[in-house]
Design a protein around this motif. Sequence first.
Motif, short mmCIF file in Angstrom:
data_model
loop_
_atom_site.label_atom_id
_atom_site.label_comp_id
_atom_site.label_asym_id
_atom_site.label_seq_id
_atom_site.Cartn_x
_atom_site.Cartn_y
_atom_site.Cartn_z
N LEU A 166 -0.69 -42.67 -41.31
CA LEU A 166 -0.80 -41.42 -42.06
C LEU A 166 -1.95 -40.57 -41.53
O LEU A 166 -1.82 -39.35 -41.38
N ALA A 170 -1.86 -36.78 -40.24
CA ALA A 170 -2.64 -35.79 -40.98
C ALA A 170 -3.73 -35.17 -40.13
O ALA A 170 -4.24 -34.08 -40.44
N VAL A 174 -8.03 -40.95 -43.65
CA VAL A 174 -7.32 -41.07 -44.92
C VAL A 174 -7.74 -42.37 -45.60
O VAL A 174 -7.70 -43.43 -44.98
N ARG A 178 -7.50 -41.30 -51.61
CA ARG A 178 -7.14 -39.92 -51.30
C ARG A 178 -5.63 -39.76 -51.13
O ARG A 178 -5.04 -38.76 -51.55
N ALA A 179 -5.02 -40.75 -50.51
CA ALA A 179 -3.57 -40.68 -50.29
C ALA A 179 -2.81 -40.67 -51.61
O ALA A 179 -1.91 -39.85 -51.82
N ALA A 182 -3.33 -37.36 -53.44
CA ALA A 182 -2.63 -36.24 -52.81
C ALA A 182 -1.13 -36.32 -53.05
O ALA A 182 -0.48 -35.32 -53.40
N VAL A 183 -0.56 -37.49 -52.87
CA VAL A 183 0.90 -37.65 -52.98
C VAL A 183 1.40 -37.37 -54.38
O VAL A 183 2.51 -36.87 -54.58
N HIS A 190 1.66 -31.75 -52.23
CA HIS A 190 0.65 -31.76 -51.18
C HIS A 190 1.33 -32.14 -49.86
O HIS A 190 2.24 -32.98 -49.85
N TRP A 192 0.59 -34.14 -47.65
CA TRP A 192 0.54 -35.57 -47.35
C TRP A 192 1.70 -36.34 -47.95
O TRP A 192 2.00 -37.43 -47.49
N ARG A 193 2.34 -35.79 -48.98
CA ARG A 193 3.47 -36.52 -49.56
C ARG A 193 4.57 -36.68 -48.52
O ARG A 193 5.09 -37.78 -48.29
N LEU A 195 4.24 -36.47 -45.35
CA LEU A 195 3.75 -37.26 -44.22
C LEU A 195 3.79 -38.75 -44.54
O LEU A 195 4.17 -39.57 -43.68
N LEU A 196 3.40 -39.12 -45.77
CA LEU A 196 3.47 -40.54 -46.13
C LEU A 196 4.92 -41.02 -46.16
O LEU A 196 5.24 -42.13 -45.71
#
Length: 659
Positions: A166, A170, A174, A178-179, A182-183, A190, A192-193, A195-196
């Motif tokens: 991740l 990003a 990370v 924080r992950a 954000a998700v 966000h 990052w959702r 991206l995860l």
Amino acid sequence: MRARYHLRFQLHPTPDAAERTAELAAFCRESGVDEVVLLLGAEELYPGHPAGGAEDRLYDTATTAVGILRGAGLEVSLNPWVTAGHADRGRADRLGFAPMVGPDGTAATAQASLACPRFRSWITAHYARFAELGFRVLWLEDDFRYHNHAPLPWGGGFEPLMLERLAELAGEPVTRERAVAAVTAPGPPHPWRALLQQVWRTAQLEVAGHVAAAVAKASGGRSQLGLMSSEPGVHSVEGRDWPALFDALGIDGQASHRPHFARYSDAPGRELSFSVWMLEVQRALRPRHVRSEPEIENWPHTAWSKSDTQTWSELVTAQLAGSDAMFLNLHPMQSGAAGRFPRVAELLRRSRPALDLLAGPAAPTHGVSLPVRPDAAAHVRTRRGGDLADLAVDPGPAADHLLRYGVPVTAADAPVRVLFGQLAWAYEDAELRRMLAGGLLLDGTAAHILRARGFGGLLGVTVEEVVEREATCEPGPYALERVLTGEGAGAYLSVNVQPALARLRPAAGAETWTEILTPDHRVWGAGRCVFTNELGGRIAVTAATAVELLPHDDDGQRLLHAAIRYLEGDRPTLPLVTGGPHLIPHLTRTADGWRLAVANGSADPAHPRVELPGNPARTDAVLLRPLAAPEPVEAAVTGRSVEVTEELPHRGWLLLDWQ
């Protein structure tokens, strides 16, 4: 056409394995089973991911069983018990796998990260070794996922190996904290959702591809892979790409699917709506070339867990969906002795007449369309944050609402559609505009979202606010819904347990069918409105935000049926079912007309009445009583109305064919 039984059964890796396999072969011969799916080292017999001597014993047992079962004329598949692992249950990793880690930082003791190189080497070698025996299918269990890995809250996927991936996407460091924040952050998703989800999806596809390549090579192309799946809403949270996953699992373009679709133990008959929809939605997600073998599981097995009547009704549901085989889990997993359970054989024998009648390729379904978006979780807007479960949305509650009121549904496109809840965020503006130009049923949440997205002028109502149940507001708390028009005028329904309600203000030209009242009968807002917009679309909006929590009753059914007919306009195509509570329909096109199957989800017998969209030229009816031979019955036709005088028993099915 003959229905197929594929029986999953666990043999113990003990010296009497050959004797027990011969007993299993005899059981299959007596009960009409076509294929045995061997299960080894599972549940009570599972000490952890097998390797070394433990794996050798399982392999030797499989080798013995394959010879005996094939000699008895049976096909044989294999169901290794774990991929990543189902749950810890006191087991501990012995092979040095990187453990799964939950969103709160809890690390599993016996469940592996899909990103772990050591785990990837193990699972590839494990499947390749057993593939040498030429099993028809080697199954990947439903633990091949991120959610539901007890004791982890929600599941895994927050291991350092995943967070490193991740961070690379990003472009910055990370942390797990924080992950998660954000998700699940409230408001617009966000970045990052997505991206995860990409990280999780890629890791799963990599493992699937490695295993498929190893099985293809080791089996010489004799074997294929199969996948068990869970509920689509939670797979959406994981970012699952269904076509890509089955493509990765494919061997010479072939793969199999074992959809979860039925409760594991006794459940009310109305839960058949869950089964009908789960089979329908997963058919839409599954590529056409993939075989479907739905899992009928009585856990922890036999009629002590689930009645034979319920099991039969679920078998019929699966066959109505055009399934290629019934994947049966009916024996106690730990028993090891098939012959000790003659009642299971009797269940299978008595079920066959109805299943053979229904066996055949899947037919196109028709009904109210519940559009399916496998990426819906990427668009969800949470209200509180912190909980991945809040990202799981799908049309299941809407399907239950319609089916239990006698309205057929489909995952295919159709003239009348339903859009409820957070799913309204998942569609592009052009898609929404197309929906709004047809027949569209909206709940309060979806209407509120569409107004925020600029479509308020096409709804026929202004959604002034969505009021939480515990909120203090004027003129008081919402409690009742009063019918203003039609046959039920003056009747009251309850909205008292709705977690939130949309305050609707009708626009000019809208019809208000119901109004919301406070406990002292002050008007709180409109309850249900219909409207024809400038695009020619016919829109129905309900203030409810959780239709699955609305109490079902005759007045609610009349309102829903009237709404469906309004949305169809002057070109109705749908049969609507009355005659008792929870009469659950399944509608398909046939070569020369239509077939409507209706299940009785009530414990009381019913006399179904069907209002067809037009006068039928010919009507035939067959009654399927639980565990009995199909019985042709008389259908009385009066204009568009069809009624069967024979009682439809609890969990029985009525087949109605017409032209």
